[in-house]
Write a protein that holds these residues in place. Structure first.
Motif, PDB file in Angstrom:
ATOM      1  N   LEU A   1      39.132  17.184 113.124  1.00  0.00           N
ATOM      2  CA  LEU A   1      40.157  18.217 113.178  1.00  0.00           C
ATOM      3  C   LEU A   1      39.854  19.352 112.209  1.00  0.00           C
ATOM      4  N   VAL A   2      39.402  19.004 111.024  1.00  0.00           N
ATOM      5  CA  VAL A   2      39.107  20.024 110.022  1.00  0.00           C
ATOM      6  C   VAL A   2      37.909  20.864 110.438  1.00  0.00           C
ATOM      7  N   LEU A   3      36.856  20.211 110.922  1.00  0.00           N
ATOM      8  CA  LEU A   3      35.643  20.942 111.277  1.00  0.00           C
ATOM      9  C   LEU A   3      35.798  21.761 112.550  1.00  0.00           C
ATOM     10  N   GLN A   4      36.744  21.383 113.423  1.00  0.00           N
ATOM     11  CA  GLN A   4      36.965  22.114 114.671  1.00  0.00           C
ATOM     12  C   GLN A   4      38.049  23.174 114.544  1.00  0.00           C
ATOM     13  N   ASN A   5      38.607  23.350 113.374  1.00  0.00           N
ATOM     14  CA  ASN A   5      39.678  24.326 113.185  1.00  0.00           C
ATOM     15  C   ASN A   5      39.132  25.731 113.418  1.00  0.00           C
ATOM     16  N   SER A   6      39.675  26.420 114.399  1.00  0.00           N
ATOM     17  CA  SER A   6      39.171  27.746 114.747  1.00  0.00           C
ATOM     18  C   SER A   6      39.738  28.833 113.832  1.00  0.00           C
ATOM     19  N   LEU A   7      40.872  28.574 113.175  1.00  0.00           N
ATOM     20  CA  LEU A   7      41.473  29.591 112.319  1.00  0.00           C
ATOM     21  C   LEU A   7      40.766  29.698 110.972  1.00  0.00           C
ATOM     22  N   ASP A   8      40.277  28.548 110.472  1.00  0.00           N
ATOM     23  CA  ASP A   8      39.548  28.503 109.211  1.00  0.00           C
ATOM     24  C   ASP A   8      40.421  28.868 108.010  1.00  0.00           C
ATOM     25  N   PHE A   9      41.754  28.827 108.156  1.00  0.00           N
ATOM     26  CA  PHE A   9      42.656  29.032 107.033  1.00  0.00           C
ATOM     27  C   PHE A   9      43.376  27.719 106.751  1.00  0.00           C
ATOM     28  N   TYR A  10      43.473  27.379 105.473  1.00  0.00           N
ATOM     29  CA  TYR A  10      44.024  26.082 105.101  1.00  0.00           C
ATOM     30  C   TYR A  10      44.983  26.258 103.928  1.00  0.00           C
ATOM     31  N   GLN A  11      46.055  25.495 103.965  1.00  0.00           N
ATOM     32  CA  GLN A  11      46.950  25.409 102.816  1.00  0.00           C
ATOM     33  C   GLN A  11      46.531  24.183 102.006  1.00  0.00           C
ATOM     34  N   VAL A  12      46.217  24.407 100.744  1.00  0.00           N
ATOM     35  CA  VAL A  12      45.603  23.353  99.943  1.00  0.00           C
ATOM     36  C   VAL A  12      46.240  23.309  98.562  1.00  0.00           C
ATOM     37  N   LYS A  13      46.034  22.178  97.914  1.00  0.00           N
ATOM     38  CA  LYS A  13      46.442  21.973  96.533  1.00  0.00           C
ATOM     39  C   LYS A  13      45.193  21.673  95.712  1.00  0.00           C
ATOM     40  N   LEU A  14      45.074  22.279  94.533  1.00  0.00           N
ATOM     41  CA  LEU A  14      43.919  22.073  93.673  1.00  0.00           C
ATOM     42  C   LEU A  14      44.079  20.771  92.889  1.00  0.00           C
ATOM     43  N   LEU A  15      43.144  19.862  93.097  1.00  0.00           N
ATOM     44  CA  LEU A  15      43.177  18.582  92.390  1.00  0.00           C
ATOM     45  C   LEU A  15      42.271  18.566  91.169  1.00  0.00           C
ATOM     46  N   ASP A  16      41.151  19.266  91.247  1.00  0.00           N
ATOM     47  CA  ASP A  16      40.209  19.264  90.127  1.00  0.00           C
ATOM     48  C   ASP A  16      39.383  20.542  90.191  1.00  0.00           C
ATOM     49  N   VAL A  17      39.096  21.119  89.035  1.00  0.00           N
ATOM     50  CA  VAL A  17      38.342  22.364  88.949  1.00  0.00           C
ATOM     51  C   VAL A  17      37.226  22.183  87.927  1.00  0.00           C
TER      52      VAL A  17
ATOM     53  N   LYS B   1      47.469  17.610 110.839  1.00  0.00           N
ATOM     54  CA  LYS B   1      47.291  16.170 111.003  1.00  0.00           C
ATOM     55  C   LYS B   1      46.332  15.578 109.980  1.00  0.00           C
ATOM     56  N   ALA B   2      45.552  16.428 109.318  1.00  0.00           N
ATOM     57  CA  ALA B   2      44.628  15.941 108.294  1.00  0.00           C
ATOM     58  C   ALA B   2      45.210  16.048 106.888  1.00  0.00           C
ATOM     59  N   ALA B   3      46.519  16.260 106.787  1.00  0.00           N
ATOM     60  CA  ALA B   3      47.157  16.397 105.474  1.00  0.00           C
ATOM     61  C   ALA B   3      46.921  15.140 104.640  1.00  0.00           C
ATOM     62  N   GLY B   4      46.632  15.353 103.384  1.00  0.00           N
ATOM     63  CA  GLY B   4      46.370  14.247 102.468  1.00  0.00           C
ATOM     64  C   GLY B   4      44.890  14.010 102.216  1.00  0.00           C
ATOM     65  N   TYR B   5      44.030  14.405 103.142  1.00  0.00           N
ATOM     66  CA  TYR B   5      42.589  14.263 102.928  1.00  0.00           C
ATOM     67  C   TYR B   5      42.078  15.408 102.051  1.00  0.00           C
ATOM     68  N   ARG B   6      40.856  15.272 101.598  1.00  0.00           N
ATOM     69  CA  ARG B   6      40.339  16.181 100.579  1.00  0.00           C
ATOM     70  C   ARG B   6      39.145  16.981 101.071  1.00  0.00           C
ATOM     71  N   LEU B   7      38.949  18.129 100.423  1.00  0.00           N
ATOM     72  CA  LEU B   7      37.799  18.994 100.655  1.00  0.00           C
ATOM     73  C   LEU B   7      37.149  19.304  99.314  1.00  0.00           C
ATOM     74  N   LYS B   8      35.840  19.459  99.316  1.00  0.00           N
ATOM     75  CA  LYS B   8      35.122  19.850  98.112  1.00  0.00           C
ATOM     76  C   LYS B   8      34.374  21.139  98.419  1.00  0.00           C
ATOM     77  N   VAL B   9      34.752  22.225  97.732  1.00  0.00           N
ATOM     78  CA  VAL B   9      34.211  23.542  98.061  1.00  0.00           C
ATOM     79  C   VAL B   9      33.752  24.239  96.785  1.00  0.00           C
ATOM     80  N   SER B  10      32.879  25.212  96.972  1.00  0.00           N
ATOM     81  CA  SER B  10      32.483  26.097  95.881  1.00  0.00           C
ATOM     82  C   SER B  10      33.202  27.432  96.061  1.00  0.00           C
ATOM     83  N   TRP B  11      33.512  28.082  94.944  1.00  0.00           N
ATOM     84  CA  TRP B  11      34.287  29.322  94.957  1.00  0.00           C
ATOM     85  C   TRP B  11      33.582  30.310  94.044  1.00  0.00           C
ATOM     86  N   GLN B  12      33.003  31.357  94.642  1.00  0.00           N
ATOM     87  CA  GLN B  12      32.281  32.360  93.884  1.00  0.00           C
ATOM     88  C   GLN B  12      33.257  33.305  93.193  1.00  0.00           C
ATOM     89  N   GLN B  13      33.044  33.500  91.888  1.00  0.00           N
ATOM     90  CA  GLN B  13      33.859  34.410  91.075  1.00  0.00           C
ATOM     91  C   GLN B  13      35.354  34.218  91.362  1.00  0.00           C
TER      92      GLN B  13
END
Length: 722
Positions: free
Chosen positions: A60-76, A93-105
């Protein structure tokens, strides 16, 4: 339950209807009162349902065509130009699962913030190298469904700015001990955040004391034990009939509060659940024997969270508890006389440390030579003085009483011996690696030793110590020529080992050279117990690489650097390498702009290393050396069309090809122009980016090749059969 765990290791993701099948089997097994089938199917039902939910959320996450997500920061994890952020999905439907991303500046980030972000995501991936964990299974264990980056070209919206109570409390605590010498150790023991530098990590590994700085069962049980003693004394003074039972219940609150302060990390969750199971057994049910409690704990934890089956720390914790119970049964109750107690204590720690060394050997292909001494000195010191004093300082500060700084200073003094020991251990080469023993061999040896203890064989202590110390002097296996090509992305790290020559071949981007050295190259050399490097070949050497190579020289002062450039005070030419090892190395010299093309003989097999090869230099080589051939060839320039011409590959006629490059991205390697040439010549290609690190053992008449992805286990990440 354990039978179901073993069975799941051999199963890939199954079609969805298997959930119904396993559930029906659970009901049928309960009706038949078949405990084996009930436990096996119960675990498989829980495992299959949670694994299916994970893969569905990932799709569901990888097929999301909008590519916008509401998220909570767990660790920085902030760096100079970018940050690595752990996010939790809040909607869909994927609420509660986690993503690990990089954020430039990024802007100012803090845990607990809610954001609306534009993300570019892909399935979790990572490097597959010897001695390193499986990145895909680690993501599964941590419920991370995707990796990616924040698309900064799209608007990023902060939805809510909150500071959770835990983070606010930790910030206040940080102000109390930040200026102390052992602040990093205090932070690990108070909040579970291990922000250690490379020296301290090395000290923890070499000393074998990593378990003291991970908030786990040891620390939770300390809090519960001291709380139980205090509460039982107070309640008995009050004259209550059920003082002990009430104290056992109330003592849970400080233990759970400490687990909350540690962020309910996986080790603390396991310890809290174990404490609850034992407590329920004591208060509500007929108390079981220690082995019964251990089995109930193991099965309950795996039933609730089947993915813990992948966690080394889970099995190390449970195995340590099992070994402690075994040794207490084997040695009997402690004597009353002081010197006999000291002898009992020493014998217990000798047996436990030796058994845990074999477990560490199974999981991490090595063990610490300082573990016995470190545990004899610092387990009593930390459990009886340092950690209780630190926890007392924490409790005293939370009550708001004055002069809390005095207790923090005393805690600092109590932790200084441990800090000094870790710093000293970091400079000692006492991590004994045995990469060729393997988990199966180490586990069989452990079972054999446990069997010796169970049957109460004479001189079992001496036999166990001798069996463990044998691995300290056992040399790393090198009966033939060995080649290891690391999975290091768009760079080449190749290690060659044979009698008379240990050669490291590096083709690294300048900007990543220091990080690759610290994160991959030095760990690889330590994993294979490489005590000395004869030659380091860096064809594309640049002056900016000097800091990275200086770090390598600190570990291997005798190494000789060879480059494609002319000899200088710090390096030699490739021609000099061939002159130093005439029977093993041949240099295919070109008069102008020599690319440093080398042939290495490995038990009769010819490996051609291209250096800085180009199409023009390939033509020159073919004209100057018509006899040039190779059995193995490392594709030049990461498989680009700037080299690897059809005429050159035809002339070489290699048996096999090697390639170190990225496997995923906008430009996959080898590039599209080169792929038809390989297909036309029917050349087998071993791609480290696709198959993980490639390891080859060369014998005169044959070779053995395996890749890290082939060795990875279990098969949970495979797709279901349609």
């Amino acid at each position: 339950m354990l039978a179901g765990c073993l069975l799941s290791l051999f199963l890939p993701l199954l079609p969805a209807f298997f959930t119904i099948i396993f559930a029906l089997l659970v009901i049928q097994a309960a009706y038949w009162r078949n405990g084996l089938l009930l436990g096996c199917c119960g675990f498989l039902a829980s495992w299959h349902w949670q694994l299916t939910q994970y893969h569905q959320a990932q799709q569901l996450v990888l097929q999301n065509s909008l590519d916008f997500y509401q998220v909570k920061l767990l660790d920085v994890q902030q760096r100079s130009t970018d940050s690595t952020v752990l996010l939790q999905l809040l909607n869909g439907k994927a609420a509660g699962y986690r993503l690990k991303v990089s954020w430039q500046q990024p802007p100012a980030l803090a845990t607990g913030q809610h954001w609306r972000l534009a993300l570019r995501l892909k399935a979790p991936s990572g490097r597959f190298n010897p001695g390193s964990p499986n990145p895909e299974l680690r993501a599964l264990l941590n419920q991370v469904v995707a990796h990616g980056y924040v698309n900064t070209s799209q608007p990023t919206i902060k939805l809510r700015q909150t500071q959770p109570m835990r983070e606010a409390l930790l910030l206040k605590l940080e102000q109390q001990y930040a200026a102390l010498d052992t602040a990093v150790l205090m932070r690990a023991l108070v909040s579970g955040e291990r922000e250690f530098d490379a020296t301290l990590w090395q000290g923890l590994r070499t000393s074998g004391l990593g378990h003291l700085l991970v908030i786990s069962g040891l620390h939770i049980s300390l809090v519960y034990g001291w709380s139980l003693l205090l509460l039982s004394w107070l309640l008995r003074r009050c004259g209550l009939r059920q003082a002990m039972n009430l104290a056992m219940l109330l003592a849970l609150l400080p233990a759970l509060a400490y687990a909350w302060l540690a962020g309910f990390a996986i080790p603390t969750l396991r310890a809290a659940l174990a404490l609850l199971i034992v407590l329920l057994g004591r208060l509500l049910l007929r108390p079981a024997n220690p082995a019964g409690y251990w089995g109930l704990l193991c099965c309950s934890l795996l039933l609730l969270q089947p993915f813990w089956l992948l966690s080394y720390s889970f099995w190390l914790s449970l195995s340590a508890v099992a070994l402690i119970l075994l040794l207490l049964w084997r040695l009997g109750p402690a004597p009353r006389k002081f010197w006999q107690r000291c002898r009992y204590f020493f014998r217990f720690h000798l047996l436990l440390t030796s058994l845990m060394a074999l477990l560490t050997l199974a999981f991490f292909s090595g063990f610490s030579g300082l573990a016995l001494l470190s545990n004899l000195l610092f387990v009593p010191w930390c459990t009886l003085l340092a950690i209780p004093l630190l926890l007392m300082s924490l409790l005293y500060y939370l009550t708001g009483l004055p002069f809390a700084g005095v207790l923090w200073q005393l805690s600092d003094y109590a932790l200084r011996p441990l800090n000094y020991w870790l710093t000293l251990s970091a400079d000692l080469d006492l991590w004994w690696s045995q990469p060729y023993l393997g988990m199966v061999g180490a586990c069989l040896l452990l079972l054999l030793v446990v069997a010796v203890l169970v049957v109460r064989a004479k001189a079992s202590v001496l036999a166990l110590l001798s069996a463990t110390m044998l691995f300290a002097v056992l040399p790393a296996k090198l009966s033939s020529a060995q080649l290891t090509l690391l999975d290091s992305g768009q760079s080449t790290v190749l290690l060659l080992r044979q009698a008379g020559l240990t050669l490291l071949y590096l083709d690294l981007p300048v900007e990543r050279s220091e990080a690759l050295l610290q994160q991959q190259i030095l760990p690889l050399l330590a994993y294979y117990r490489v005590s000395g490097l004869d030659a380091v070949v860096v064809p594309a050497y640049q002056r900016e690489m000097q800091p990275a190579l200086a770090t390598l020289r600190q570990a291997y002062p005798q190494l000789q650097l060879y480059t494609a450039a002319a000899a200088t005070g710090q390096s030699s030419s490739c021609e000099q390498l061939a002159a130093a090892y005439t029977t093993t190395v041949r240099h295919w010299r070109l008069p102008e702009q020599d690319p440093c093309v080398l042939t290495i003989m490995l038990n009769g097999w010819q490996l051609l290393l291209p250096g800085k090869l180009s199409v023009h230099s390939e033509r020159q080589l073919l004209l100057a050396y018509p006899e040039l051939t190779a059995d193995w060839y490392l594709l030049a320039d990461y498989g680009r069309a700037t080299a690897n011409s059809l005429a050159f590959l035809q002339q070489l006629a290699p048996v096999q090809l090697l390639l170190a490059a990225n496997s995923a991205g906008a430009h996959p390697y080898p590039v599209q122009a080169v792929r038809p040439r390989l297909g036309l010549l029917n050349l087998p290609l071993h791609h480290s980016g696709e198959q993980g690190a490639v390891s080859i053992e060369f014998q005169p008449q044959y070779f053995r090749l395996h890749t890290e992805r082939q060795r990875r286990w279990p098969r949970w990440t495979e797709k279901p059969t349609q």
